[in-house]
Design a protein around this motif. Sequence first.
Motif, PDB file in Angstrom:
ATOM      1  N   UNK A   1       0.835  -1.204   0.000  1.00 16.92           N
ATOM      2  CA  UNK A   1       0.000   0.000   0.000  1.00 16.92           C
ATOM      3  C   UNK A   1       0.868   1.252   0.000  1.00 16.92           C
ATOM      4  N   UNK A   2       1.949   1.244   0.771  1.00 17.61           N
ATOM      5  CA  UNK A   2       2.858   2.384   0.818  1.00 17.61           C
ATOM      6  C   UNK A   2       3.473   2.633  -0.548  1.00 17.61           C
TER       7      UNK A   2
ATOM      8  N   UNK B   1       1.182   6.614  -6.844  1.00 19.64           N
ATOM      9  CA  UNK B   1       0.033   7.404  -7.256  1.00 19.64           C
ATOM     10  C   UNK B   1       0.202   8.873  -6.948  1.00 19.64           C
ATOM     11  N   UNK B   2       0.771   9.174  -5.761  1.00 18.47           N
ATOM     12  CA  UNK B   2       0.989  10.577  -5.395  1.00 18.47           C
ATOM     13  C   UNK B   2       1.991  11.236  -6.319  1.00 18.47           C
TER      14      UNK B   2
ATOM     15  N   UNK C   1      12.294  -3.092   6.543  1.00 16.53           N
ATOM     16  CA  UNK C   1      12.093  -2.632   5.167  1.00 16.53           C
ATOM     17  C   UNK C   1      11.040  -1.538   5.103  1.00 16.53           C
ATOM     18  N   UNK C   2       9.946  -1.696   5.856  1.00 14.63           N
ATOM     19  CA  UNK C   2       8.888  -0.689   5.866  1.00 14.63           C
ATOM     20  C   UNK C   2       9.399   0.638   6.420  1.00 14.63           C
ATOM     21  N   UNK C   3      10.150   0.576   7.524  1.00 14.15           N
ATOM     22  CA  UNK C   3      10.690   1.801   8.112  1.00 14.15           C
ATOM     23  C   UNK C   3      11.665   2.488   7.159  1.00 14.15           C
ATOM     24  N   UNK C   4      12.520   1.706   6.510  1.00 15.75           N
ATOM     25  CA  UNK C   4      13.496   2.272   5.577  1.00 15.75           C
ATOM     26  C   UNK C   4      12.795   2.911   4.384  1.00 15.75           C
ATOM     27  N   UNK C   5      11.802   2.205   3.831  1.00 16.06           N
ATOM     28  CA  UNK C   5      11.084   2.721   2.662  1.00 16.06           C
ATOM     29  C   UNK C   5      10.328   3.994   3.010  1.00 16.06           C
TER      30      UNK C   5
ATOM     31  N   UNK D   1      10.833   7.653   1.372  1.00 15.95           N
ATOM     32  CA  UNK D   1       9.757   8.364   0.693  1.00 15.95           C
ATOM     33  C   UNK D   1       9.614   9.786   1.249  1.00 15.95           C
ATOM     34  N   UNK D   2       9.679   9.902   2.567  1.00 18.33           N
ATOM     35  CA  UNK D   2       9.530  11.236   3.169  1.00 18.33           C
ATOM     36  C   UNK D   2      10.709  12.126   2.812  1.00 18.33           C
ATOM     37  N   UNK D   3      11.921  11.554   2.832  1.00 14.61           N
ATOM     38  CA  UNK D   3      13.095  12.356   2.475  1.00 14.61           C
ATOM     39  C   UNK D   3      13.018  12.828   1.034  1.00 14.61           C
ATOM     40  N   UNK D   4      12.548  11.950   0.151  1.00 18.47           N
ATOM     41  CA  UNK D   4      12.426  12.314  -1.250  1.00 18.47           C
ATOM     42  C   UNK D   4      11.349  13.371  -1.459  1.00 18.47           C
ATOM     43  N   UNK D   5      10.284  13.291  -0.678  1.00 17.18           N
ATOM     44  CA  UNK D   5       9.190  14.248  -0.824  1.00 17.18           C
ATOM     45  C   UNK D   5       9.601  15.651  -0.408  1.00 17.18           C
ATOM     46  N   UNK D   6      10.469  15.742   0.610  1.00 19.19           N
ATOM     47  CA  UNK D   6      10.875  17.058   1.109  1.00 19.19           C
ATOM     48  C   UNK D   6      12.143  17.578   0.448  1.00 19.19           C
ATOM     49  N   UNK D   7      12.797  16.701  -0.383  1.00 23.26           N
ATOM     50  CA  UNK D   7      14.059  17.116  -1.007  1.00 23.26           C
ATOM     51  C   UNK D   7      13.811  18.197  -2.037  1.00 23.26           C
TER      52      UNK D   7
END
Length: 518
Positions: A401-402, A408-409, A504-508, A512-518
Motif C-alpha cells: 500500500x505504501x 500514485x501521489x 524494510x517498511x521503516x526504511x522505505x 519516501x519522506x526524504x524524497x518528498x521534502x528534497x
Amino acid sequence: MGADPSKPGTSRDTETVAVVLATSPAAGLPWSDGARSEGSILERLTAQLLTLPVREVLVVVRSQDAQAGGWEKGAQSGSRHQICVSDGLAEDLRIVAKTARASTSPVAVLAADVVAHTEALSLLLEHPARPTGAIVASGDPAPLRPPVRTEWGRVVSAGTSFHEVEWANGTFRGVLQVGEAHLAGLADIAEELADLAQRRHLGRVGDGEVPELLLTGLVRAGVQVHAVALNTLHCGRTGTRPAAERAVRELADIDEAQARLDAAVKSGDGFFTTYCVSSWSRHLIRPAARLGLTPNTVTGISVGFAAIAAIWFSDGHRAGLVVGAVALYLSFVLDCLDGQLARYTRRFSPLGSWLDAICDRLKEYLVYVGLAAGYLAGSREPWEIWALAVGAMILQTIRHMVDFAYAGATADRVRPAGSRASAPRPMAVPWDEAPAAAAAKGTGSVLALSRRLDALSGARGVAYWAKKMIVLPIGERMALISVTAALFDARVTFLALLVWGAVALAYTAAGRMARSFA
C-alpha cells in the motif's frame, strides 16, 4: 512490428511520428556496413526507422542543405518521408511543438547523427505501451555528456551544455520518445524553449541539442521519463568520420539477437534474483517463445508451482518442507520468466501486468497458509502460528500500500488538479538560472548522502546491493521463506518475515519522506 493497415482493426495512426534533426554536418557523413553501397548516416537512420512502428519521418534540415540537396535523397526516398526547412534552433523547437500538437500518436525526437543498432532503437520505439522514454547509457568511463541521473528506471535529472546535473550517473544517447499523454506538455515546453533560444537565454546550448533540451524540459516539468538501458547494444551520436568508422566496428562486434535476449533480463533486480535466478532463467526464454507460451501462461504455471509448494508445506515434516521450498523456488523462477518472455517478445498488456501483481500476492499468501497448516500438524498451539501468519500478511499488504500510494501521489504531482496529465508544472529551476545554482540545490540532504555512498561503493558495490536487499524485494522474500522453511520451521519463517519486513517498511517510509521534502 508495426500494424498492418490492410488488416481489419489495425491502424497506422497508433504508430510513432519521428522528427529527425539533420541540422549538423555529421548527418551527411558517409556510412557503409559492407553489406550495401555506401550512404549517409541520415539515410541509414531513416531506413532503420521504417523497419520499426514509425508512421512518418519528418526530417528537419537547414535551408542551405535543402537547396544543395545534400540529404534530399535520404529524406525523400519514400512517401513516409517529409523534409522541413528550419533556419535555427528556435525554429527547430517550434517544428517539434507543431508536430506534437498535430499528432495523435507518440512523437520521437532523434538527432540525425545517431548511430545505433536497430534493436537499440526498438527497445523504445517498438515498446507496445508507447511510453515517454529516453535511451540512456550508464557507467561510461568517458565524461558523462550529455548528463542524466536515473533512479529506479526513471530519468530524474537531465542536462545540456548549459544545464548541469548533480550526481550524474549516465548519458542521454539522442533518442527521445514522448507518449500521447504528454504531447501537449511537450509542445508547451518546446515553444517555451524556442522563445528562450530566440532571446539567446540558453547560454552556450548549440543547434544540435534539441533532444537534450526537450528531455531536460520534460524532467523539470515532472513528466515521468523511462530510462531505456542499452546493456550491450550501441546507440550514440557521432560527429566525425573517424567516430563513424569506429561506430561501424562497434556495431559489427555485437550480436543483436543475443543482445535482445540479454535485454529481456532486468538489470535492476535484487541480489538473489540477479545471481540465483536470472543467471540461468535466461536460457528458458527462447524455448518458451518457440513453444508459443505467452507471459500469462507462464504466470499461471507459476501459480501452480506455488500451490504445490503450499501443499507440501502443509505436510509439516522435514521432507515436505524441503520439497515445498524447491517448488517455491521454481515458482519464483517462472515468475521472473513471465516478465522476461514479455520483454523478449514485446507482448505487454494491462491484463498481464494486473495478473502478475495479483498472482504474486496470491502465491505468497497461499504459501503462508500452507506453512501455518503444516506447523499445526505437530499438535502445537494454533493461535500463535496463525497470529504470526496473519501478521506477516498484514505487514506485506501495508508495504505494498505504501509503494502504490507513493507511486500514485508522484503521478498526481505531475499534473495540476483539474488539468490533463500532459500539462507541465512550473519548472523547479528556471531555464536561464545559472548552472551552479541549479547544481547547488539539494546538497547536504539525505538523498545526497545516499548518492555519495553509491559513488563510493561503485555501480555494483556493497552499498548498492545492501540498498537493494534492505527493502526485502520479492526475490529475497522467496529465498527467505524457502531457506527458513527447509532448515527450520514455519515459526522461524514468519518471525524472519516480520522482523525484516518491519525494517524494510521503516526504511522505505523514511526514504519516501526524504524524497518528498528534497
